[in-house]
Design an enzyme around this catalytic site. Structure first.
Site, PDB file in Angstrom:
ATOM      1  N   TYR A 182       3.031  -7.612  16.033  1.00 53.63           N
ATOM      2  CA  TYR A 182       3.416  -6.696  14.947  1.00 53.63           C
ATOM      3  C   TYR A 182       4.239  -5.526  15.494  1.00 53.63           C
ATOM      4  N   ASN A 242     -13.097   4.509  15.799  1.00 55.77           N
ATOM      5  CA  ASN A 242     -13.424   3.611  14.685  1.00 55.77           C
ATOM      6  C   ASN A 242     -14.887   3.752  14.257  1.00 55.77           C
ATOM      7  N   PHE A 245       0.818  -1.218   0.000  1.00 58.36           N
ATOM      8  CA  PHE A 245       0.000   0.000   0.000  1.00 58.36           C
ATOM      9  C   PHE A 245       0.857   1.277   0.000  1.00 58.36           C
ATOM     10  N   ILE A 246       1.647   1.475   1.028  1.00 59.09           N
ATOM     11  CA  ILE A 246       2.354   2.763   1.145  1.00 59.09           C
ATOM     12  C   ILE A 246       3.523   2.833   0.164  1.00 59.09           C
ATOM     13  N   SER A 248       7.665  -6.338  16.749  1.00 58.74           N
ATOM     14  CA  SER A 248       8.669  -6.619  15.699  1.00 58.74           C
ATOM     15  C   SER A 248       9.162  -5.309  15.079  1.00 58.74           C
ATOM     16  N   LYS A 249       8.274  -4.330  14.948  1.00 63.13           N
ATOM     17  CA  LYS A 249       8.686  -3.034  14.405  1.00 63.13           C
ATOM     18  C   LYS A 249       9.592  -2.303  15.408  1.00 63.13           C
ATOM     19  N   ASN A 283      -1.777   5.960  11.494  1.00 63.26           N
ATOM     20  CA  ASN A 283      -2.542   5.147  10.531  1.00 63.26           C
ATOM     21  C   ASN A 283      -2.752   5.873   9.207  1.00 63.26           C
ATOM     22  N   THR A 328      10.426 -11.421   8.842  1.00 62.04           N
ATOM     23  CA  THR A 328      10.533 -10.313   7.874  1.00 62.04           C
ATOM     24  C   THR A 328      10.944  -9.012   8.562  1.00 62.04           C
ATOM     25  N   ALA A 336       7.347  -5.169   5.116  1.00 56.59           N
ATOM     26  CA  ALA A 336       6.991  -5.681   6.439  1.00 56.59           C
ATOM     27  C   ALA A 336       5.736  -6.517   6.329  1.00 56.59           C
ATOM     28  N   THR A 386       4.020 -10.938  -1.154  1.00 56.58           N
ATOM     29  CA  THR A 386       3.204 -11.731  -0.237  1.00 56.58           C
ATOM     30  C   THR A 386       1.753 -11.445  -0.602  1.00 56.58           C
ATOM     31  N   THR A 399       6.385   2.846  12.743  1.00 56.50           N
ATOM     32  CA  THR A 399       4.974   3.124  13.043  1.00 56.50           C
ATOM     33  C   THR A 399       4.827   3.693  14.447  1.00 56.50           C
ATOM     34  N   ASP A 400       3.764   4.466  14.647  1.00 55.51           N
ATOM     35  CA  ASP A 400       3.495   4.986  16.004  1.00 55.51           C
ATOM     36  C   ASP A 400       3.141   3.845  16.967  1.00 55.51           C
ATOM     37  N   GLU A 401       2.813   2.657  16.413  1.00 57.73           N
ATOM     38  CA  GLU A 401       2.391   1.559  17.300  1.00 57.73           C
ATOM     39  C   GLU A 401       3.519   1.076  18.209  1.00 57.73           C
TER      40      GLU A 401
HETATM   41  P1  NAD Z   1       1.493  -3.652   3.227  1.00 53.18           P
HETATM   42  O1  NAD Z   1       1.220  -4.869   4.027  1.00 53.18           O
HETATM   43  O2  NAD Z   1       0.412  -3.078   2.358  1.00 53.18           O
HETATM   44  O3  NAD Z   1       2.751  -3.900   2.258  1.00 53.18           O
HETATM   45  C1  NAD Z   1       3.885  -4.567   2.677  1.00 53.18           C
HETATM   46  C2  NAD Z   1       4.684  -4.947   1.437  1.00 53.18           C
HETATM   47  O4  NAD Z   1       5.891  -5.599   1.868  1.00 53.18           O
HETATM   48  C3  NAD Z   1       3.964  -5.920   0.499  1.00 53.18           C
HETATM   49  O5  NAD Z   1       4.106  -5.505  -0.838  1.00 53.18           O
HETATM   50  C4  NAD Z   1       4.693  -7.239   0.724  1.00 53.18           C
HETATM   51  O6  NAD Z   1       4.690  -8.086  -0.418  1.00 53.18           O
HETATM   52  C5  NAD Z   1       6.089  -6.758   1.072  1.00 53.18           C
HETATM   53  N1  NAD Z   1       6.851  -7.739   1.868  1.00 53.18           N
HETATM   54  C6  NAD Z   1       6.432  -8.420   2.958  1.00 53.18           C
HETATM   55  N2  NAD Z   1       7.407  -9.243   3.394  1.00 53.18           N
HETATM   56  C7  NAD Z   1       8.477  -9.056   2.577  1.00 53.18           C
HETATM   57  C8  NAD Z   1       9.794  -9.593   2.521  1.00 53.18           C
HETATM   58  N3  NAD Z   1      10.173 -10.507   3.417  1.00 53.18           N
HETATM   59  N4  NAD Z   1      10.624  -9.176   1.559  1.00 53.18           N
HETATM   60  C9  NAD Z   1      10.224  -8.253   0.633  1.00 53.18           C
HETATM   61  N5  NAD Z   1       8.996  -7.716   0.630  1.00 53.18           N
HETATM   62  C10 NAD Z   1       8.130  -8.105   1.595  1.00 53.18           C
HETATM   63  O7  NAD Z   1       2.018  -2.575   4.266  1.00 53.18           O
HETATM   64  P2  NAD Z   1       1.881  -0.990   4.270  1.00 53.18           P
HETATM   65  O8  NAD Z   1       0.623  -0.624   4.949  1.00 53.18           O
HETATM   66  O9  NAD Z   1       2.168  -0.486   2.925  1.00 53.18           O
HETATM   67  O10 NAD Z   1       3.075  -0.620   5.260  1.00 53.18           O
HETATM   68  C11 NAD Z   1       4.383  -0.351   4.759  1.00 53.18           C
HETATM   69  C12 NAD Z   1       5.287  -0.003   5.917  1.00 53.18           C
HETATM   70  O11 NAD Z   1       4.781   1.134   6.611  1.00 53.18           O
HETATM   71  C13 NAD Z   1       5.424  -1.108   6.960  1.00 53.18           C
HETATM   72  O12 NAD Z   1       6.760  -1.168   7.368  1.00 53.18           O
HETATM   73  C14 NAD Z   1       4.524  -0.653   8.106  1.00 53.18           C
HETATM   74  O13 NAD Z   1       5.002  -1.124   9.333  1.00 53.18           O
HETATM   75  C15 NAD Z   1       4.663   0.850   7.994  1.00 53.18           C
HETATM   76  N6  NAD Z   1       3.507   1.630   8.466  1.00 53.18           N
HETATM   77  C16 NAD Z   1       2.248   1.364   8.017  1.00 53.18           C
HETATM   78  C17 NAD Z   1       1.178   2.153   8.436  1.00 53.18           C
HETATM   79  C18 NAD Z   1      -0.213   1.925   7.922  1.00 53.18           C
HETATM   80  O14 NAD Z   1      -1.150   2.591   8.385  1.00 53.18           O
HETATM   81  N7  NAD Z   1      -0.429   1.056   6.963  1.00 53.18           N
HETATM   82  C19 NAD Z   1       1.403   3.195   9.342  1.00 53.18           C
HETATM   83  C20 NAD Z   1       2.717   3.438   9.777  1.00 53.18           C
HETATM   84  C21 NAD Z   1       3.749   2.656   9.327  1.00 53.18           C
HETATM   85  P1  TYD Z   2      -6.285  -1.608  11.466  1.00 56.48           P
HETATM   86  O1  TYD Z   2      -6.710  -1.004  10.173  1.00 56.48           O
HETATM   87  O2  TYD Z   2      -6.071  -3.070  11.546  1.00 56.48           O
HETATM   88  O3  TYD Z   2      -5.003  -0.794  11.939  1.00 56.48           O
HETATM   89  P2  TYD Z   2      -4.193  -0.848  13.355  1.00 56.48           P
HETATM   90  O4  TYD Z   2      -4.726  -1.944  14.188  1.00 56.48           O
HETATM   91  O5  TYD Z   2      -2.796  -1.096  12.910  1.00 56.48           O
HETATM   92  O6  TYD Z   2      -4.410   0.508  13.958  1.00 56.48           O
HETATM   93  O7  TYD Z   2      -7.374  -1.228  12.559  1.00 56.48           O
HETATM   94  C1  TYD Z   2      -7.691   0.117  12.849  1.00 56.48           C
HETATM   95  C2  TYD Z   2      -8.692   0.098  13.988  1.00 56.48           C
HETATM   96  O8  TYD Z   2      -9.916  -0.485  13.531  1.00 56.48           O
HETATM   97  C3  TYD Z   2      -8.257  -0.734  15.172  1.00 56.48           C
HETATM   98  O9  TYD Z   2      -8.687  -0.097  16.385  1.00 56.48           O
HETATM   99  C4  TYD Z   2      -9.008  -2.045  15.000  1.00 56.48           C
HETATM  100  C5  TYD Z   2     -10.292  -1.616  14.327  1.00 56.48           C
HETATM  101  N1  TYD Z   2     -10.907  -2.604  13.421  1.00 56.48           N
HETATM  102  C6  TYD Z   2     -12.231  -2.985  13.578  1.00 56.48           C
HETATM  103  O10 TYD Z   2     -12.952  -2.512  14.487  1.00 56.48           O
HETATM  104  N2  TYD Z   2     -12.745  -3.894  12.713  1.00 56.48           N
HETATM  105  C7  TYD Z   2     -12.016  -4.450  11.715  1.00 56.48           C
HETATM  106  O11 TYD Z   2     -12.525  -5.324  10.957  1.00 56.48           O
HETATM  107  C8  TYD Z   2     -10.651  -4.031  11.550  1.00 56.48           C
HETATM  108  C9  TYD Z   2      -9.791  -4.623  10.461  1.00 56.48           C
HETATM  109  C10 TYD Z   2     -10.139  -3.098  12.419  1.00 56.48           C
END
Ligand code: NAD
Ligand code: TYD
Length: 336
Positions: free
Chosen positions: A151, A250, A12-13, A154-155, A180, A101, A84, A37, A126-128
């Site tokens: 999760y 939420n 995604f990002i 590990s981060k 998020n 990973t 990740a 993945t 991540t802020d988590e």
């Molecule tokens: P995502 O799950 O959409 O994408 C992760 C990507 O990593 C996928 O394309 C997957 O194929 C690839 N991947 C997984 N394991 C791998 C490996 N071993 N080798 C190579 N590629 C691999 O995740 P995202 O939401 O795009 O998040 C990207 C990064 O941003 C992560 O590090 C996550 O911790 C961080 N992040 C995400 C959020 C969020 O809200 N989504 C917020 C803050 C930080």
């Molecule tokens: P999520 O998108 O999984 O992000 P994160 O847990 O990393 O913040 O979830 C965002 C919030 O939404 C979290 O408080 C969990 C809640 N949630 C639901 O209530 N229902 C759902 O089906 C999902 C996926 C998340």
């Protein structure tokens, strides 16, 4: 030309990062290393796949031989590590791949980056990692790490390891910790795309617990522009929090989605809470704003509507996903 290794660039990002950079600049050559993945999707990169400044390699960041080969062949000078396992619920069902990973994979990248004397290593965190807040307060860069899920632990481990490489070996590491994200191409297991897609399909919207957990939402492009700025101007050895000061519960988000789509709140279904569910995240991003001059450009009101409309319009993108792995996974969770 800056040769940059972007890992996880089919997620995604990372895919939004690559599309955005290649759209507006021509001084970066991007090598995208992604294992593809369940969360990796090359459809996200259609607009970039033929760009002369872009190449894709399918592979694992934990594969040291491959990573060495890539650094050597492409003379990599910058790394942005998005790769990740990223979903908390999956980490609760099975944690091992998260450590393989997110920790071992990051270790391979750091070791290789050191060997090839790169100029900057941006660890996307991540802020988590800060754990959970009560009703008051914000996470700052000096908030102690206190991760609660497999999760986030590990981060946090990866962050600490990256900092250890900076302190011990002088590797030029910077870390961003973002809240998020929402936007196009988010895998439909995360709150916003899941709720939009279930609403469109008239399926129940599973709300964990009382629905009052709070997240601090940022549009993906704002996060990526912060990452780009930190890559270029961030001070090595520093952490930068990234957030748009947009806290929402939420249930508020879910109701907003239903209103925007003209669907009934009868679709809402309260379900069993997530184990160890963090109550509230909220980011103080003063440091990146005052030191690097970053600020979010998108208002939540506009960007959330734009995002929902993207999922309405790009049905083909998510239908492909939910017809495969997505469905199998969620069938077990009684979500669909
Ligand atoms: P995502 O799950 O959409 O994408 C992760 C990507 O990593 C996928 O394309 C997957 O194929 C690839 N991947 C997984 N394991 C791998 C490996 N071993 N080798 C190579 N590629 C691999 O995740 P995202 O939401 O795009 O998040 C990207 C990064 O941003 C992560 O590090 C996550 O911790 C961080 N992040 C995400 C959020 C969020 O809200 N989504 C917020 C803050 C930080
Ligand atoms: P999520 O998108 O999984 O992000 P994160 O847990 O990393 O913040 O979830 C965002 C919030 O939404 C979290 O408080 C969990 C809640 N949630 C639901 O209530 N229902 C759902 O089906 C999902 C996926 C998340």
């Amino acid at each position: 030309m800056k040769n940059i290794l972007v890992t996880g660039g089919a997620g995604f990002i990372g895919s939004n990062f690559i599309n955005n950079i290649l759209e507006k600049r021509d001084d970066y050559f991007i090598v995208n290393l992604d294992k593809l993945t369940y969360a990796g999707n090359l459809d996200n990169l259609r607009q970039s796949e033929n760009n002369k400044n872009y190449t894709f390699i399918k592979g694992d960041i934990a594969n040291s031989e491959l990573v060495n080969f890539i650094f050597e062949k492409y003379k990599i000078k910058y790394v942005v590590n998005f790769a990740a396992e990223s979903h908390v619920d999956r980490s609760i069902s099975g944690s091992q791949i998260f450590y393989t990973t997110n920790v071992i994979g990051t270790n391979v990248l750091l070791e290789t980056a050191m060997k090839f004397k790169i100029e900057k290593f941006l660890q996307i965190s991540t802020d988590e990692v800060y754990g959970s807040l009560g009703a008051e307060g914000l996470f700052t860069e000096s908030t102690p790490l206190s991760p609660n899920s497999p999760y986030s632990s590990s981060k946090a481990a990866a962050d600490m390891m990256a900092m250890a490489f900076y302190h011990t070996y002088g590797l030029p590491v910077v870390i961003t910790r973002c809240s998020n994200n929402y936007g196009p191409y988010q895998f439909p297991e995360k709150l916003i795309p899941l709720m939009v897609i279930n609403s469109l399909s008239n399926k129940k919207l599973p709300v964990y617990g009382d629905g009052l957990n709070v997240r601090d939402w940022i549009y993906v492009i704002d996060h990526n522009e912060a990452a780009e700025l930190v890559l270029e101007k961030g001070k090595i050895g520093e952490v930068y929090n990234v957030g748009a000061s947009n806290e929402m519960s939420n249930i508020e988000i879910i109701k907003l989605i239903l209103r925007h789509l003209g669907k009934s709140e009868d679709l809402i279904q309260y379900v069993k809470d997530r184990l160890g569910h963090d109550r509230r995240y909220a980011i103080d991003s003063t440091k990146i704003q005052s030191e690097l001059g970053w600020k979010p450009k998108y208002s939540f009101e506009q960007a959330i509507e734009k995002t929902i409309d993207w999922y309405v319009k790009d049905k083909v993108w998510w239908e492909k996903i939910i017809s495969g792995e997505y469905l199998k996974y969620y069938a077990n969770q009684y979500k669909m």
